[in-house]
Design a protein around this motif. Sequence first.
Motif: not given
Ligand code: FAD
Lengths: 659, 254
Positions: A61-62, A447, A248, A93-94, A64, A266, A99, A460-461, A210-212, A456
Motif C-alpha cells: 500500500g502506498t 487498515a 486502506g 485512494h488517499s 498516505l 483482501t 476536506g 482525522s483519517a 501488484h496485488e497481495l 471517526r
Molecule cells: C471520498 C473520500 C474523501 C475523504 N476525505 C477525507 C478528508 O477530508 N479528511 C480525512 O482525514 N479523511 C478523508 N477520507 C478518508 C481517508 O482518505 C482515508 O481513510 C485514508 O486516505 C486512507 O489512507 P491509507 O493510507 O490507510 O490507505 P489508502 O490510501 O486507501 O491506500 C491503500 C493502498 O493499499 C494498496 N492496496 C490495497 N489493497 C491491496 C492489495 N490487495 N494488494 C496490494 N496493494 C493493495 C492500494 O494500492 C493503495 O496503495 C476520505 C475518504 C474518501 C473515500
Amino acid sequence: MTTETVHQTISGNGIGQNGSSSRLNARIPAGPIESKWDTHKFNMKLVAPHNRRRFEIIIIGTGLAGAAAAATLGEAGYNVKTFCYQDSPRRAHSIAAQGGINAAKNYRNDGDSVMRLFYDTIKGGDYRSREGNVYRLAQESVNIIDQCVAQGVPFAREYGGLLDNRSFGGAQVSRTFYARGQTGQQLLLGAYQALARQIALGTVQSYPRHELLDVIVHEGRAVGVVVRNMITGEIASHTAHAVVLATGGYGNVFYLSTNAKGCNVTAIWRAHKRGAFMANPCFTQIHPTCIPASDEFQSKLTLMSESLRNDGRIWVPLDPTDSRSPDRIPEPERDYYLERIYPAFGNLVPRDVASRAAKRMVDGGRGVGPLKNGVYLDFSDATARLGRNVIEERYGNLFEMYERITGENPYYTPMRIYPASHYTMGGLWVDYNLMSTVPGLFVAGEANFSDHGANRLGASALMQGLADGYFVLPYTLADFLAGNLGQKVVPVDHPAVKKVEAEARDRTKQLLSINGTKSPEWYHRALGKIVWDYCGMGRDAQGLQKALSEIPALREDFYRDLRVLGDGDEMNQSLEKAGRVADFIEFAELMCRDALQREESCGGHFRTEHQTEDNEAKRDDDNYAFVAAWEWQGQGKTQTLHKEVLDFEYVHPTQRSYK
Amino acid sequence: MRVHLKIWRQKNARTEGAFAEYDLDNVSHEMSFLEMLDVLNEQLISGGQEPVAFDSDCREGICGMCGVMINGEAHGPQRGTATCQLHMRKFSDGAHITVEPWRSRSFPVNKDLSVDRSALDRIIEAGGYITAPTGSAPEANLIPVPKEVSDAAFDAAACIGCGACVAACPNGAANLFTAAKIAHLNLLPQGQPERWSRVVRMVETMEDHFGSCTNYGECQAACPKEISIDYIAYMNRDFVKAQLKNRRLIAQRG
Ligand SMILES: Cc1cc2nc3c(=O)[nH]c(=O)nc-3n(C[C@H](O)[C@H](O)[C@H](O)COP(=O)(O)OP(=O)(O)OC[C@H]3O[C@@H](n4cnc5c(N)ncnc54)[C@H](O)[C@@H]3O)c2cc1C
Ligand code: FES
C-alpha cells in the motif's frame, strides 16, 4: 492504562464467558498520558544507521500511511519494497480525500490544544478507542503539518501568507488544514514525491500493479507476502524481516461507497486468516453528504465534502406528499431538522448523527428527488448573506462536480444528498506499536482499527495515516527489528513460502474454473445489498441473523456459479475482482457477527434496539467498553472473540450530546 | 438511449490489436461513461466474451487512473473532465462512439484500453520533490508563502498524472505534465534550494522518454484539470536560467 483481556467464545447467538486469556496485550506504556509516547520512544531499541541496510521491509500500500512509512524508512537506510494495485503509487485512494486534515496547532487562538484534539477524538469516537493511542495521534498532528509544508504541500493560506484553517463536524475549534477541495491529493503527492526520491536513490523498490494474495507466516512470524503481477499474471513471493499492511479500508463491502473501485479487504482478510485478529469489523462510517444513487447501474457514490455543512442548510419538506420544486416550498413548510433537533451544533453535528437523522427523514417518507432518496442541502441563505463570490470561492469545485454528475446547478437548486459508506474504523487489531497479533506484521492507516473508536471525526483519517507512516512506524519497526539483528530473511524457495504460494495459485485456478453464469460484479452487488440492508445505518438482531444466513448461501452460490473469463497468466480484471469479492463475502459474515455481538449502539454502530428516547445511540459502558478482536479458527468455523477492555482515565465517558 | 461502440481490443503489448463493434441499448442518461462500459462488460460476460479491460479507480476525476480516447479526443468531448466524470447525457441517442487507448510510443498498451504510463513516474523520480527528510521540518508558519504564489503553485499541483496531455500531443510530448510539477515546486520558497538542478534533471529525463514539444497546445485542451500551457513557458525559462546558474556553480567550485 491497564489492558485486561477476557476470552470468550460465541455459542449460538449469545456469548458465553470463558475465563480470561492474555492473547491481547496492547502494550500501552505506563505513566501520565502526556509522557507515554516520549517515554516509550526513549525506551524503544534503535537500529544503528550502518545496520539498517541489513533489514528488508515489505510495505503493501502506498496511500498516505504506506508512502509516508516507505519514504521515511528508505531515507533512514532500510531496504524497502512497496506494492500497490494501481499503476503508480501516486494513485492510492488517499488521493480522493477532499476536506482537510486536523492538527492541534491552535493557529486560530480559539482554545485548541493537544488535550482538546485528544478529547474531541475520544468523544467523537463514542468512547471506544484507546486513550494512549489517541493522545499520541493528537501530539503528532502538529509535526505532520510541518512535514507537509516542508515538502511543498500547497495548503490554503491567508493573505498574510500564513496557513488558513476551517472547522469540521464534531469540533468547536477551527483546526482543519486544507488544500482547496483536494487535500488528500496534495498530501499524497507530497508523500509520493518523497517516496519517488527514495526510489531513485535505490532504497525503495516499487512494484505497482501488484496485488497481495497472501501473507506468509512462518514459525509464528510474518516473513513475506505472495503477490500477483497484474499485467503478466505471474504469482511470486517476496520475503523480508517485517511486513507492513497499509492497504486502506473495506468500505466497498457495501458495494456502493465513496471508496475507489479497487479498495478491498483482501490484504487484511488474508492476514486475518493467517492469524491476525480482526478488531471491531462492525464499526463502519456512513458519510452524510454523498450524492444519492440515480439508477441501478451506479458503480460508486460520490462524496460531497463535509465542509459544505459549514454554509449549507439541510432540510426536507414538512409534508411527505409535497412534490413542489424546492424553491416553491415556503419557509414555514420546510423542516430544517438538524437545526431543530440539535440547536448547539446544528448542521455541524458529527457524521453518524447527521446520517441517521437523514435516514429517519427518508424512511419517514420525506425524502426528496425522483427516487425520494435524499435530503436537501441548500445554499440560498448563505449565498444571500455572503454573496455568490464567496460561495464560489469556498465550494466552486464541489458545485461543479455536483453539476457534472447530476446535471443540476446547486447555485439555483439545492443539492440532494444522502448518506453512503465512506470509511471503516474497524480493521486489524494492533498494539500501541501498530503490530498485529502476528509478530512482524504491522498495520497502518485505515487498515488498522486503532484510533477512531466507533466513529471517526472528519479530517482525522489523513492525520492518522500520516502519523502512523511518518512518525510512529519508523520508531516501532526499529524496535522490533533491533531484536532481530543478524537474522536472515527466509529464502523465497523455502517450503513454507512455496506452500503459501501454491495455495494462492490454487485459489486463482479455482476462480477461473467454476465456469458458472454470474459475473463477480453481480455477486458484489448482491452482497452489498445484504450488508447495506442489515448491517448499514441501522442494525437489529433479527436482520443480522438474516444476513448471517444469507451471506453463507451467497458464498456457496459464488463458488458454484461464478463466471470468470480469460486466463490467469495475463491481465484479467474479472479475476482480480473475483478474488476481492470472495474475500468481501467471507469478511461480511464476520462484520455481521460482530454487529450482532455488540448489544449496544455507539458511534456508527446503531442497534435499533438500543436507542435513547430521542433516537440517539445508547451505549452500554458496563458491558461493551471493549475492543472486539476476532481470531480465525479455520474455514467453516466461527471465529473466537477476544476482548480488550478499554479504560478511561482522562476522558470520562458520558452520553454524547450535540444539542 | 442506444449507442454503437467501436472499441480497441488488444490481448497484450506483444500482439496486434483491432477494433470490435458492439451495440448497447439499455443506456441511461444518468450513467457515467465508465458505467456504460461496465454495462457492456456485464453483457459481454453473459454472452461468454471476455470483458474490455480499462483502468479506473476513484471515478471522481482525481486519481488519474482512467483515460481513453473517445472519438479521437483524450477523455472525450467535455472540457476539463476526466473520462470517469463524463456522463452519457453528453451523447445523443444512437451515437457512434469510438474508444481507443492513449496512443503514444511512450505508453505501451497492456491490454485493450489499458496502457503503461510508468515513464511519468520516472520524471518525478528525477527531481519532482523537495528534499525534506521526515522530522527535519521547521514549524510550518515559519515559511510564509504569499497567497498568490501559493495559489499559482496549487494550480500547477492540481495535475492528476493521467497522461492525457501526452496522448493528445501529436509529438507525444510530456511537457505539460513535467512543467506542472516543476512550476508547483519551483514557485514555492521551499522549492528554491533545488530549483535549478530539479528543472535540468526533470527535463532531461522527460526528453529521454517522450517526444518534443512544438507548441501545438493540444495538451492544455485535453487536460482534465485545465492546467495552463503557460507553465511550459515557465519551465523553459527556468531551464535556460538553470544552464547559466549551474555553470556559475561549476565555475565557483572550479
Ligand atoms: C471520498 C473520500 C474523501 C475523504 N476525505 C477525507 C478528508 O477530508 N479528511 C480525512 O482525514 N479523511 C478523508 N477520507 C478518508 C481517508 O482518505 C482515508 O481513510 C485514508 O486516505 C486512507 O489512507 P491509507 O493510507 O490507510 O490507505 P489508502 O490510501 O486507501 O491506500 C491503500 C493502498 O493499499 C494498496 N492496496 C490495497 N489493497 C491491496 C492489495 N490487495 N494488494 C496490494 N496493494 C493493495 C492500494 O494500492 C493503495 O496503495 C476520505 C475518504 C474518501 C473515500
Ligand atoms: S478514475 Fe480516478 S480520475 Fe478517473
